[in-house]
Enzyme design. Sequence first.
Site, mmCIF file in Angstrom:
data_model
loop_
_atom_site.group_PDB
_atom_site.id
_atom_site.type_symbol
_atom_site.label_atom_id
_atom_site.label_comp_id
_atom_site.label_asym_id
_atom_site.label_seq_id
_atom_site.Cartn_x
_atom_site.Cartn_y
_atom_site.Cartn_z
ATOM 1 N N ALA A 12 -26.616 -32.672 -4.640
ATOM 2 C CA ALA A 12 -27.210 -31.838 -4.030
ATOM 3 C C ALA A 12 -26.578 -31.096 -2.775
ATOM 4 C CB ALA A 12 -28.597 -32.189 -3.593
ATOM 5 N N ALA A 13 -25.249 -32.195 -2.137
ATOM 6 C CA ALA A 13 -24.993 -31.612 -0.981
ATOM 7 C C ALA A 13 -23.773 -30.863 -1.169
ATOM 8 C CB ALA A 13 -24.483 -32.664 0.126
ATOM 9 N N GLN A 15 -21.336 -27.855 -2.988
ATOM 10 C CA GLN A 15 -21.235 -26.214 -3.025
ATOM 11 C C GLN A 15 -22.319 -25.517 -3.746
ATOM 12 O OE1 GLN A 15 -17.936 -23.456 -3.290
ATOM 13 N NE2 GLN A 15 -17.240 -24.810 -4.904
ATOM 14 N N ILE A 16 -22.549 -26.207 -4.971
ATOM 15 C CA ILE A 16 -23.451 -25.476 -5.939
ATOM 16 C C ILE A 16 -25.030 -25.767 -5.382
ATOM 17 C CG2 ILE A 16 -24.546 -25.292 -8.169
ATOM 18 C CD1 ILE A 16 -21.637 -25.901 -9.229
ATOM 19 N N ARG A 98 -7.654 -31.839 -18.602
ATOM 20 C CA ARG A 98 -9.179 -31.705 -18.952
ATOM 21 C C ARG A 98 -9.560 -33.138 -19.486
ATOM 22 N NH1 ARG A 98 -13.203 -27.961 -19.862
ATOM 23 N NH2 ARG A 98 -14.643 -28.723 -21.320
ATOM 24 N N ASN A 105 -15.015 -38.505 -15.265
ATOM 25 C CA ASN A 105 -16.585 -38.242 -15.103
ATOM 26 C C ASN A 105 -17.406 -38.805 -16.037
ATOM 27 O OD1 ASN A 105 -16.631 -36.561 -12.683
ATOM 28 N ND2 ASN A 105 -15.970 -34.681 -13.627
ATOM 29 N N GLN A 112 -26.082 -42.085 -15.206
ATOM 30 C CA GLN A 112 -27.330 -41.232 -14.778
ATOM 31 C C GLN A 112 -28.071 -41.147 -16.154
ATOM 32 O OE1 GLN A 112 -25.735 -37.655 -12.874
ATOM 33 N NE2 GLN A 112 -25.291 -39.013 -10.997
ATOM 34 N N ASP A 159 -21.507 -18.455 -18.394
ATOM 35 C CA ASP A 159 -20.378 -17.508 -19.139
ATOM 36 C C ASP A 159 -21.206 -16.168 -19.687
ATOM 37 O OD1 ASP A 159 -18.531 -19.696 -18.771
ATOM 38 O OD2 ASP A 159 -19.740 -20.853 -20.196
ATOM 39 N N ARG A 162 -21.445 -13.703 -16.792
ATOM 40 C CA ARG A 162 -20.230 -13.365 -16.425
ATOM 41 C C ARG A 162 -19.855 -12.220 -17.513
ATOM 42 N NH1 ARG A 162 -17.084 -18.826 -15.548
ATOM 43 N NH2 ARG A 162 -17.276 -18.821 -13.408
ATOM 44 N N HIS A 187 -18.395 -25.023 -22.703
ATOM 45 C CA HIS A 187 -18.038 -24.356 -21.351
ATOM 46 C C HIS A 187 -16.370 -24.630 -21.104
ATOM 47 C CE1 HIS A 187 -18.118 -23.048 -17.338
ATOM 48 N NE2 HIS A 187 -17.947 -24.046 -17.105
HETATM 49 P P1 NAX Z 1 -18.730 -29.951 -5.169
HETATM 50 O O1 NAX Z 1 -17.569 -31.068 -4.953
HETATM 51 O O2 NAX Z 1 -18.879 -28.948 -3.943
HETATM 52 O O3 NAX Z 1 -20.088 -31.047 -5.103
HETATM 53 C C1 NAX Z 1 -20.203 -31.935 -5.887
HETATM 54 C C2 NAX Z 1 -21.158 -32.727 -5.251
HETATM 55 O O4 NAX Z 1 -21.337 -33.960 -6.313
HETATM 56 C C3 NAX Z 1 -20.450 -33.620 -4.127
HETATM 57 O O5 NAX Z 1 -21.264 -33.606 -2.899
HETATM 58 C C4 NAX Z 1 -20.467 -35.068 -4.447
HETATM 59 O O6 NAX Z 1 -20.512 -36.041 -3.344
HETATM 60 C C5 NAX Z 1 -21.516 -35.372 -5.402
HETATM 61 N N1 NAX Z 1 -21.385 -36.288 -6.374
HETATM 62 C C6 NAX Z 1 -20.101 -36.591 -7.100
HETATM 63 N N2 NAX Z 1 -20.268 -37.847 -7.948
HETATM 64 C C7 NAX Z 1 -21.769 -37.887 -7.845
HETATM 65 C C8 NAX Z 1 -22.662 -38.867 -8.447
HETATM 66 N N3 NAX Z 1 -22.004 -39.877 -9.343
HETATM 67 N N4 NAX Z 1 -23.893 -38.802 -7.916
HETATM 68 C C9 NAX Z 1 -24.378 -37.953 -7.218
HETATM 69 N N5 NAX Z 1 -23.590 -37.243 -6.642
HETATM 70 C C10 NAX Z 1 -22.235 -37.089 -6.908
HETATM 71 O O7 NAX Z 1 -18.612 -29.352 -6.429
HETATM 72 P P2 NAX Z 1 -19.510 -28.152 -6.823
HETATM 73 O O8 NAX Z 1 -18.814 -26.888 -6.589
HETATM 74 O O9 NAX Z 1 -20.845 -28.146 -6.402
HETATM 75 O O10 NAX Z 1 -19.614 -28.201 -8.597
HETATM 76 C C11 NAX Z 1 -20.037 -29.006 -9.122
HETATM 77 C C12 NAX Z 1 -19.994 -29.402 -10.574
HETATM 78 O O11 NAX Z 1 -20.388 -28.233 -11.393
HETATM 79 C C13 NAX Z 1 -18.343 -29.676 -10.828
HETATM 80 O O12 NAX Z 1 -18.193 -30.528 -11.961
HETATM 81 C C14 NAX Z 1 -18.010 -28.041 -11.404
HETATM 82 O O13 NAX Z 1 -16.721 -28.488 -12.135
HETATM 83 C C15 NAX Z 1 -19.100 -28.010 -12.201
HETATM 84 N N6 NAX Z 1 -19.434 -26.325 -12.328
HETATM 85 C C16 NAX Z 1 -19.918 -26.056 -13.659
HETATM 86 C C17 NAX Z 1 -20.123 -24.894 -14.247
HETATM 87 C C18 NAX Z 1 -20.808 -24.530 -15.398
HETATM 88 O O14 NAX Z 1 -20.880 -23.162 -15.777
HETATM 89 N N7 NAX Z 1 -21.263 -25.343 -16.093
HETATM 90 C C19 NAX Z 1 -19.449 -23.800 -13.237
HETATM 91 C C20 NAX Z 1 -19.238 -24.163 -11.813
HETATM 92 C C21 NAX Z 1 -18.620 -25.396 -11.541
HETATM 93 O O15 NAX Z 1 -17.287 -25.351 -12.070
#
Ligand code: NAX
Length: 326
Positions: A12-13, A15-16, A98, A105, A112, A159, A162, A187
């Site tokens: 939750a902290a 980017q998304i 990939r 992951n 979870q 997608d 977009r 995806h």
């Molecule tokens: P960020 O790296 O900004 O944020 C991810 C957050 O997750 C971090 O704050 C990190 O501390 C936390 N985190 C990591 N492991 C964790 C765990 N085990 N438990 C709880 N928190 C954990 O990434 P962000 O840009 O927010 O993207 C998040 C994910 O969305 C990435 O895997 C990204 O590839 C994926 N996306 C998926 C998309 C889709 O269409 N399905 C599009 C956007 C994005 O690429």
Amino acid sequence: MTAPLRVAITGAAGQIGYSLLFRVASGEMLGPDQPVILQLLELPVALDALKGVAMEVTDCGFPLVRDIICTDDQATAFKDADIVLCVGSKPRGPGQLRSDLIKANGPIFTGQGQAIDANASADCKVLVVGNPCNTNCLIAMSQAKRIPKENWHAMTRLDQNRAVGQLSNAAGVSAGDVKNVFVWGNHSPTMVPDITHGTIGGEAIADVVDGGWLADSFDQTVRTRGKAIIAARGKSSAASAANAAIDHVHDWFLGTGHNDYVSMAVCSDGSYGVPEGLIFSFPCKITGRGTYEIVQGIEVSGEVRERMQKTIDELVSEREAVADLL
Ligand code: NAX
């Protein structure tokens, strides 16, 4: 007074998360009359940052927010959750394949999935956003014997959105005029955007948009949009991803609006020859609050069928790569 829904958000902290939380809190996801309790999960290293984001949510004074819980404990985050948005995962590193990302992951989603199964509400709905989202969702779902398979979704709405954005630009109309465009499959760049049954202003898309652009540019642009955003912005899509998560859950609970169906990556029941159990993006229609059906009887052209097989093959090989986690 409507009882609050508990919405758990992982990562939750990130980017998304920073775009997502405020919109969940404001009522854009579940409607203006639905109070929420936010249950936010982060890694210990990001807890301080998370608390800062929660302070900002408080500072917005959203009337629908009844409580905000910030934690690094999965059981606390998922306790009685009605909806879980699994956003947190490790980002793909430079040059990382990939297949390596899937292995890195996967274990997050085993843990979870088990924690959701042990703690969340029995009818909890889960949307996996963290990549590779289809296979991460499959892993988490496989760990959960209590929560129905229909409740596990991965996000391909970005997608679809977009594709809609590209088509509305090309036709010079509002995105709201584009209807029933959807995406098949994974995806990933193997996804198959399908415009065959879509319309713009009520007319077939092929009758409105230039055929050359559709053939040469549209599909490629949609499939590689994530990469193009990173190249332009220096960071991966965040606000548009959060927006798509809002759209997905909104439609799952409140209906698809002007679309008859929308893209949701759900557990395949064998429809359209997709192997049972894969998390695959289908056109889905909403049948009630939190229930859906895969739309049946859509005519699939020879070209789309051929490309669907590639995205099926990719998902099957991803499933094989994580067989030890299922
Ligand atoms: P960020 O790296 O900004 O944020 C991810 C957050 O997750 C971090 O704050 C990190 O501390 C936390 N985190 C990591 N492991 C964790 C765990 N085990 N438990 C709880 N928190 C954990 O990434 P962000 O840009 O927010 O993207 C998040 C994910 O969305 C990435 O895997 C990204 O590839 C994926 N996306 C998926 C998309 C889709 O269409 N399905 C599009 C956007 C994005 O690429």
